[in-house]
Design an enzyme around this catalytic site. Sequence first.
Site, mmCIF file in Angstrom:
data_model
loop_
_atom_site.group_PDB
_atom_site.id
_atom_site.type_symbol
_atom_site.label_atom_id
_atom_site.label_comp_id
_atom_site.label_asym_id
_atom_site.label_seq_id
_atom_site.Cartn_x
_atom_site.Cartn_y
_atom_site.Cartn_z
ATOM 1 C CG ASP A 24 -1.714 1.220 1.413
ATOM 2 O OD1 ASP A 24 -1.878 1.960 0.415
ATOM 3 O OD2 ASP A 24 -2.187 1.473 2.540
ATOM 4 C CG ASP A 28 -5.979 3.039 0.301
ATOM 5 O OD1 ASP A 28 -5.083 2.168 0.465
ATOM 6 O OD2 ASP A 28 -6.612 3.157 -0.755
ATOM 7 C CG ASP A 32 -1.405 1.617 -3.841
ATOM 8 O OD1 ASP A 32 -0.212 1.402 -4.126
ATOM 9 O OD2 ASP A 32 -1.758 2.244 -2.806
ATOM 10 C CG ASP A 101 -6.918 -12.119 -13.848
ATOM 11 O OD1 ASP A 101 -7.647 -12.873 -14.511
ATOM 12 O OD2 ASP A 101 -6.381 -12.442 -12.775
ATOM 13 C CG ASP A 203 -11.527 -15.088 -14.066
ATOM 14 O OD1 ASP A 203 -10.860 -15.557 -13.128
ATOM 15 O OD2 ASP A 203 -12.770 -14.936 -14.018
ATOM 16 C CD GLU A 260 -9.834 -19.651 -13.315
ATOM 17 O OE1 GLU A 260 -9.796 -19.692 -12.098
ATOM 18 O OE2 GLU A 260 -10.637 -18.946 -13.936
ATOM 19 C CG HIS A 333 -6.333 -15.164 -6.497
ATOM 20 N ND1 HIS A 333 -5.760 -15.803 -7.579
ATOM 21 C CD2 HIS A 333 -7.591 -14.845 -6.884
ATOM 22 C CE1 HIS A 333 -6.632 -15.856 -8.567
ATOM 23 N NE2 HIS A 333 -7.748 -15.281 -8.177
ATOM 24 C CG ASP A 334 -9.209 -18.348 -6.929
ATOM 25 O OD1 ASP A 334 -9.657 -17.308 -6.415
ATOM 26 O OD2 ASP A 334 -9.144 -18.512 -8.157
HETATM 27 C C1 NOJ Z 1 -11.323 -17.363 -10.969
HETATM 28 C C2 NOJ Z 1 -10.623 -16.358 -10.128
HETATM 29 O O1 NOJ Z 1 -9.316 -16.803 -9.890
HETATM 30 C C3 NOJ Z 1 -11.427 -16.207 -8.861
HETATM 31 O O2 NOJ Z 1 -10.760 -15.435 -7.895
HETATM 32 C C4 NOJ Z 1 -12.772 -15.627 -9.214
HETATM 33 O O3 NOJ Z 1 -13.572 -15.608 -8.055
HETATM 34 C C5 NOJ Z 1 -13.478 -16.446 -10.286
HETATM 35 N N1 NOJ Z 1 -12.616 -16.853 -11.349
HETATM 36 C C6 NOJ Z 1 -14.595 -15.650 -10.896
HETATM 37 O O4 NOJ Z 1 -14.080 -14.596 -11.664
#
Ligand code: NOJ
Length: 564
Positions: A24, A28, A32, A101, A203, A260, A333-334
Site C-alpha cells: 500500500d 488507505d 495499489d 487478468d 479468467d 484458467e 489467491h483462490d
Molecule cells: C477465478 C478467479 O481466480 C477467482 O478469484 C474468481 O472468483 C473467479 N474466477 C470468478 O471470476
Amino acid sequence: MINRDRNWWQDAVFYQIYPRSFFDSDGDGEGDLAGITAKLDYIKSLGVDAIWSCPYFVSPKADNGYDVADYRDIDPSFGTLDDWKTMCDEIHKRGMKFFMDLVVNHTSDEHPWFRSAAASKESPYRDYYIFREGKEDGSEPSNWMSVFGGSTWQYNEPTDDYYLHLFAVKQPDLNWQNPKIMDEVADIIAYWAGLGVDGFRLDAFNNSDKDQTFPDVETMPGEKYGFASQHYVSRPGVDEYIHELYKRELGPKGLVTVVELAYCPVQKAIEYCDPAREEFDMLYFFDMLNFDQEGYDKFKPIPFKVSDLKKTMNHWISNLHGKGYCALFIGNHDQCRALSRFGTTGKYRERSAKTLANAMYFLEGVPYVYQGDELGMTNTDFQSIDEYNDVEVHNYWNEHVVEKGEDPEKVLEILRERSRDAGRAPIPWDDSPNGGFTTGTPWLRLGAEYKTVNVQAEDKDSDSVLNFYRKLLKVRHGKQCIIRGETEWIDLDSDEHMSYLRKAEGETLASLNNFTDHEVTVCLPEGFNADKAEILLSNCGRDTLGGTTVKMSPWECVTAIWKD
Ligand code: NOJ
C-alpha cells in the site's frame, strides 16, 4: 512492447500478484499499483521473468475485482491509468513482461452494459447477458448451482425474469453467443495491447459457452441445486471464441495467454494448447487443487497424500509432454496457503516450504509463484466471521450457519483451514506495525508470524525460504532437461517422498523431496554414478548425494544434475 517470439514463456517463471495485498503506497489500507511499482526491484530480485497481476479495474469488489465495471480504467483504490502506465514501463525496464487478468466470462452487475440490460427488455445491451423467464411456478429457469453456492439465477425485478451468474450474484455472465461480445472483448484486448501489456490470464474462459437450453441437473440428496459443469465447461464455443480472438488480436500482436481451466479433461486441454489450432498458450489447470477434498467441495478437506499430488501431476505432465505446457503452482489467491495445506507449519516450517518449491518447480511446465509463498507464509488465523472479506466465505457461512444451523465453531475451523482469505493476507515487508504493508489499517488481517516471516528479515538470512527461492529460480533457467526433458518418477506410489528425474540431451536432473518429518530413503536407478552429480540446491546443506541410496532427513529436499 510487442514481442513476436511467441515461445519466450517456455523457459520463464511468473510471479503472481494479488494487488490488494501486495503493498500500500498511500496509507488507505489496500495495496495499489504504485505499491507494485515501488517493489519491482524486489520482484526482479527473485529471478522471475514475468508478472501476472489479479484485477485492479473499476469494480465494486464483490469478488475482489473479478467483477469488472469498467474494463478500460483503474479502480481509484488501486490508482490511476497513469500509475498503470508507470508500472508497466518500469516492469519492462527491468526486462520483465506483464500479464493482466482478462475477466470476460462475466462483468460486474454495476457495469453500464448490465445496468442498461437489467433495466429494460428494449436495452441495446439486453443480449449481452443471459436472461430467461422463470419456470411456470415462478422458480429459477434451471436448478444449476453457482460456483459460490445457491442458484446460478438471480431474479431481476424490473424485467420480471432471471439472469445467469455462474459465480456471485453480482457477476452476471456475458452471452458469448452474441457476436457483439467478441467485438467488445477484441477491442479491450487491443486497448491494453496498445498500452503495452504482453499477455493475458483468461479468467474462467472455458466457462464462456453455455448450453443455453439450460436443462435441469441431478442434485445431491436434500439439495435444491446441482452441479451443472457439464453444461458450461469446455464446450465447443470456447475454441471458436479464443481462435477468433487469436486471429484478430492475440496472434498478430504476439500476445501470450494462460487459460484458467476448471474441470477440464486433459484431452481437451491438449487441443487448447496445440499451436496449430491457435487457441491458448499455457494451461492453468485445477486438478492438483482438488484431490485433498471430497469431490469438488473445497470445504470438505480430506488428508493430503503426496502420492495423490504426484499422480495428478503425472497424469497432466505425461499427457502434455511434447504437446503443451501447464502452469506449475503450489497456491494462488483462490486457495489457502500451500504451506499450511501440503507442508508443515511446525518445527520444519522452513524446510517444508523449500521442499514444496523444489518438488513442484522442477517439473515440466511454467512455474507461477504466488506472492508470499516465497516467504513461507502460512494461513491467516482469523478470529471471527467478521474478519473475512471473501464472498465465497460469507455465502458458505450464510448457508451452513445461518440457514442450516451448523456449529459456528466448526465452520470457522474449516474456513481457517480452507478459505481463500486464508491465503490473501497482506505481504509483510518488515517487522514494523502491519508488517510495513500499510501505514493505515490493513483491509485484511496480517499473518500471525509477520514479525519473523517478512521480506526484510528473510532477505538478510542466506538460509531463508526467500533466498532458497532465489537460488531455485536461478538454477532452473536455461536447462533443456527442465524445459523439455522427459519425467521419470521414482517410486510414484510412495506416500513419503516426491522424487523424479528429468532427462534431455544427455543431461539428467534429479529432484528428491521428503514430505515427512522422519528419515526417508530414496533409491536412484541402478547404474547411476552418484559421484558425478553436482548438487544444485539443498535445504539441509548437502554437498553430495552419497550414492544411489539417498537417506533424506525430515522434509529434506535436494536437486542434483549430471551429464550421462
Ligand atoms: C477465478 C478467479 O481466480 C477467482 O478469484 C474468481 O472468483 C473467479 N474466477 C470468478 O471470476
